[in-house]
Design a protein around this motif. Structure first.
Motif, mmCIF file in Angstrom:
data_model
loop_
_atom_site.group_PDB
_atom_site.id
_atom_site.type_symbol
_atom_site.label_atom_id
_atom_site.label_comp_id
_atom_site.label_asym_id
_atom_site.label_seq_id
_atom_site.Cartn_x
_atom_site.Cartn_y
_atom_site.Cartn_z
ATOM 1 N N LEU A 13 0.850 -1.187 0.000
ATOM 2 C CA LEU A 13 0.000 0.000 0.000
ATOM 3 C C LEU A 13 0.885 1.236 0.000
ATOM 4 N N ARG A 14 0.637 2.108 -0.903
ATOM 5 C CA ARG A 14 1.452 3.310 -1.025
ATOM 6 C C ARG A 14 1.256 4.244 0.163
ATOM 7 N N GLU A 15 2.265 4.998 0.444
ATOM 8 C CA GLU A 15 2.219 5.913 1.585
ATOM 9 C C GLU A 15 1.150 6.984 1.411
ATOM 10 N N GLU A 16 0.871 7.376 0.168
ATOM 11 C CA GLU A 16 -0.115 8.449 -0.043
ATOM 12 C C GLU A 16 -1.554 7.997 0.226
ATOM 13 N N TYR A 17 -1.750 6.697 0.410
ATOM 14 C CA TYR A 17 -3.087 6.199 0.741
ATOM 15 C C TYR A 17 -3.221 6.125 2.245
ATOM 16 N N ASP A 18 -3.689 7.194 2.818
ATOM 17 C CA ASP A 18 -3.859 7.262 4.265
ATOM 18 C C ASP A 18 -5.280 6.819 4.600
ATOM 19 N N LEU A 19 -5.425 5.582 5.036
ATOM 20 C CA LEU A 19 -6.750 5.019 5.303
ATOM 21 C C LEU A 19 -7.447 5.680 6.485
ATOM 22 N N SER A 20 -6.699 6.380 7.322
ATOM 23 C CA SER A 20 -7.322 7.055 8.460
ATOM 24 C C SER A 20 -8.172 8.246 8.010
ATOM 25 N N GLN A 21 -7.961 8.701 6.764
ATOM 26 C CA GLN A 21 -8.742 9.823 6.248
ATOM 27 C C GLN A 21 -10.089 9.396 5.667
ATOM 28 N N LEU A 22 -10.288 8.091 5.522
ATOM 29 C CA LEU A 22 -11.564 7.612 4.981
ATOM 30 C C LEU A 22 -12.619 7.680 6.079
#
Length: 81
Positions: A13-22
């Protein structure tokens, strides 16, 4: 027999995909609709060639339904078969 040792999961998973922002996701939102099932019907290729659109198929099936409701039509159809 020994179980193979578990390999560490390769997290790609790429670093730019911040799942905490979902935010605002709803778990199981479409679960009821999924469980209702579907009425999808696959046509044989030779049959599908005769119908250019899904509406054409529906129109033909509605005609068959209406013809079945005509008194005596079922007896005539059975006699031909």
């Amino acid at each position: 027999m020994k179980k193979p040792s578990a390999k560490p999961i390769d997290d790609d998973l790429r670093e730019e995909y911040d799942l905490s922002q979902l935010k605002g996701g709803v778990r199981g939102k479409y679960a009821d609709r999924y469980q209702e099932g579907t009425n999808l019907v696959l046509l044989a290729p030779d049959v599908a060639e005769s119908f250019p659109t899904d509406e054409a198929v529906n129109e033909a099936l509605r005609l068959v339904i209406r013809l079945r409701k005509i008194p005596g039509a079922q007896k005539k159809a059975a006699a031909k078969a």
